[in-house]
Design a protein around this motif. Structure first.
Motif, short mmCIF file in Angstrom:
data_model
loop_
_atom_site.label_atom_id
_atom_site.label_comp_id
_atom_site.label_asym_id
_atom_site.label_seq_id
_atom_site.Cartn_x
_atom_site.Cartn_y
_atom_site.Cartn_z
N LEU A 157 14.38 28.26 29.08
CA LEU A 157 14.86 29.35 28.98
C LEU A 157 15.73 29.10 27.72
O LEU A 157 16.63 27.96 27.35
CB LEU A 157 15.83 29.70 30.01
CG LEU A 157 16.18 31.24 29.81
CD1 LEU A 157 15.08 32.04 30.33
CD2 LEU A 157 17.25 31.31 31.12
N TYR A 161 18.93 33.87 26.30
CA TYR A 161 18.62 34.48 27.72
C TYR A 161 19.88 33.70 28.59
O TYR A 161 20.20 34.43 29.70
CB TYR A 161 17.38 34.26 28.13
CG TYR A 161 16.47 35.54 27.62
CD1 TYR A 161 16.54 36.75 28.19
CD2 TYR A 161 15.87 35.42 26.65
CE1 TYR A 161 16.03 37.93 27.87
CE2 TYR A 161 15.04 36.50 25.97
CZ TYR A 161 15.10 37.61 26.73
OH TYR A 161 14.55 38.92 26.00
N TRP A 174 20.07 43.84 34.44
CA TRP A 174 20.34 43.92 33.14
C TRP A 174 21.16 44.89 32.94
O TRP A 174 22.10 44.98 31.81
CB TRP A 174 18.96 44.15 32.45
CG TRP A 174 18.62 45.77 32.72
CD1 TRP A 174 17.57 45.95 33.79
CD2 TRP A 174 18.67 46.71 32.25
NE1 TRP A 174 17.35 47.51 34.01
CE2 TRP A 174 17.97 48.06 32.82
CE3 TRP A 174 19.62 47.23 31.14
CZ2 TRP A 174 18.17 49.33 32.51
CZ3 TRP A 174 19.62 48.34 30.72
CH2 TRP A 174 19.14 49.53 31.34
N LEU A 198 15.64 40.91 34.52
CA LEU A 198 16.73 40.25 34.45
C LEU A 198 17.81 40.19 35.78
O LEU A 198 19.10 39.68 35.61
CB LEU A 198 17.70 40.52 33.29
CG LEU A 198 17.19 40.39 31.80
CD1 LEU A 198 17.97 40.67 30.91
CD2 LEU A 198 16.62 38.76 31.48
N THR A 218 12.55 37.77 32.77
CA THR A 218 12.49 39.25 32.02
C THR A 218 11.49 40.22 33.10
O THR A 218 11.51 41.36 32.66
CB THR A 218 11.97 39.27 30.61
OG1 THR A 218 10.68 38.56 30.65
CG2 THR A 218 13.07 38.01 29.95
N THR A 223 16.06 35.33 38.75
CA THR A 223 16.90 34.25 38.39
C THR A 223 17.49 33.91 39.66
O THR A 223 17.85 34.59 40.58
CB THR A 223 18.00 35.15 37.66
OG1 THR A 223 17.34 35.98 36.26
CG2 THR A 223 19.25 34.21 36.96
#
Length: 446
Positions: A157, A161, A174, A198, A218, A223
């Motif tokens: 990553l 990011y 996000w 995100l 993305t 995550t």
């Protein structure tokens, strides 16, 4: 699929796809599928199943079509687990679960909580379990006797990011990142668009659907709950209930595609057992798969400190939009006292976000989507006219408000949500100082 079934004439078949397939073309496509299998002599049943209801720690919802040769209809197995994930309805789901006597949904942390952290690197294709955290009942089950941990590797990553993800709290997306930090492609989006991009998984809930791109932060809620990275290959496999003894072949992208395309192993076992029962009781006794009855972990370790998560959570919406909150904090740090709730004038079409009454300066913070930012405005993919009309109405209200304020001797400033709050505060401070000097000079002359 139809051609294969027609040629082989199996005693049963199982077909899986996204739920939309059966509703495509106003349902005509799904109807044709069922009719064609029935012409071959199969009794066909369909249902949309949630994987979490069958012992899979994942909110994966898929269409299943089962055909049994002959007239005996297939009955889908009853769920063994139950739960919810909206905070405002969790208590209702829990009450219903207890009434039905079902097990709780297994969680993301039940599946991956024992795996070692990957600090800044890309992980290892093969390593020892020893560096991991405390095993959970589910992770012990999924180890399946494996002595070596394989495929605990991730897509590297970028530093950019990693910084963005540091603003995303557990369960956040996000929308929790300060707008001025977001890449340009996010700035023309509504707050209701692509809500999982995100996204950071909540360890206390089942994961979102493991897709073929779960190694990319993305593309969805991919995550890790506590680390600034996407899920590893093994973590994706765990959430699909693949045992650790299962070997994946190919590069990292290929492995993720194999995992994301698969029917979760535990759900496949439940369905296979039910199909076997429909076809042959003797066969069912040999291949019977009992419901996965491991209990969710009671104690949730917290590798990410409470302070770290609270720092990220402070970016969340609540007291106002993130851009507005950051701007106010910056102005306060400069000693610029302003009114947050009192409006400069009565009867305004639009409320000011910040007002400096003494200097007569009003500040409005504009969302890039809602007010048609010249840099980031874009047409929506659906309901284009409806959204365009709403944005036009927002602009009209803003123009009327500005005209009213200017007529009353106020200076009006607009700040776009993509602006750096420091630069925006510089602009506002300069305007307030100039206006304060002007007002002071006028008063002195009078």
């Amino acid at each position: 699929m139809l051609a294969v079934v027609s040629h082989l004439r199996p005693r049963a078949f199982l077909m899986e796809n996204v739920p939309g397939m059966v509703y495509w073309r106003d349902g005509r496509f799904g109807k044709v599928i069922l009719e064609e299998f029935e012409k071959l002599g199969y009794s066909v049943s369909k249902d949309i199943l949630l994987a979490a209801d069958y012992g899979v720690p994942q909110r994966r919802r898929r269409l299943f079509i089962v055909g049994i040769l002959g007239e005996d209809a297939f009955e889908f197995p009853e769920p063994t687990h139950m739960g919810g994930w909206r905070r405002d309805t969790l208590h209702l789901w829990e009450k219903k679960r207890k009434e039905k006597g079902l097990l709780k949904h297994l969680t993301t942390w039940d599946a991956i909580g024992d795996l070692p952290p990957i600090d800044g690197g890309s992980g290892l294709v093969e390593q020892a379990y020893g560096a991991g955290r405390r095993p959970t009942p589910l992770s012990k089950y999924l180890r399946n006797g494996a002595k070596v941990l394989r495929d605990h590797e991730v897509q590297p990553l970028s530093a950019e990011y990693r910084r963005l993800l540091s603003h995303v709290p557990i369960g956040g997306t996000w929308r929790d990142i300060p707008p001025y930090l977001l890449p340009d492609r996010y700035r023309g989006m509504r707050r209701t668009d692509s809500t999982n991009l995100l996204g950071r998984l909540d360890p206390k809930l089942p994961s979102y659907t493991i897709t073929t791109q779960f190694n990319n932060v993305t593309t969805g809620c991919n995550t890790h709950p506590y680390e600034e990275r996407p899920l590893s290959v093994r973590e994706g496999a765990r959430l699909q209930t693949f045992p650790d003894t299962y070997r994946f072949v190919g590069n990292l992208t290929s492995k993720c595609r194999q995992i994301g395309n698969a029917v979760p192993v535990q759900l496949a076992a439940v369905l296979a057992s039910a199909i076997a029962s429909s076809v042959d009781r003797q066969v069912a006794n040999v291949y019977h798969s009992a419901p996965l009855a491991v209990k969710p972990a009671r104690v949730l370790p917290l590798p990410r400190s409470a302070a770290e998560d609270e720092a990220a959570r402070s970016q969340r919406r609540g007291a106002g939009d993130g851009a507005e909150v950051e701007l106010r904090a910056n102005l306060q740090s400069r000693g610029l006292a302003h009114a947050a709730d009192d409006q400069p004038l009565a009867g305004m079409q639009r409320a000011a976000h910040v007002a400096f009454n003494a200097a007569r300066v009003a500040v409005f913070v504009n969302g890039c989507f809602w007010y048609g930012c010249p840099e980031h405005a874009r047409a929506t993919k659906s309901n284009t006219k409806w959204w365009a009309d709403n944005i036009a109405e927002n602009k009209r209200r803003d123009e009327e408000t500005v005209a009213l304020l200017v007529a009353a001797g106020w200076r009006v400033l607009h700040v776009w949500e993509h602006e750096n709050p420091i630069a925006a505060a510089d602009r506002i401070e300069e305007a307030v100082r100039d206006r304060a000097d002007l007002v002071g000079a006028v008063q002195e002359a009078v």
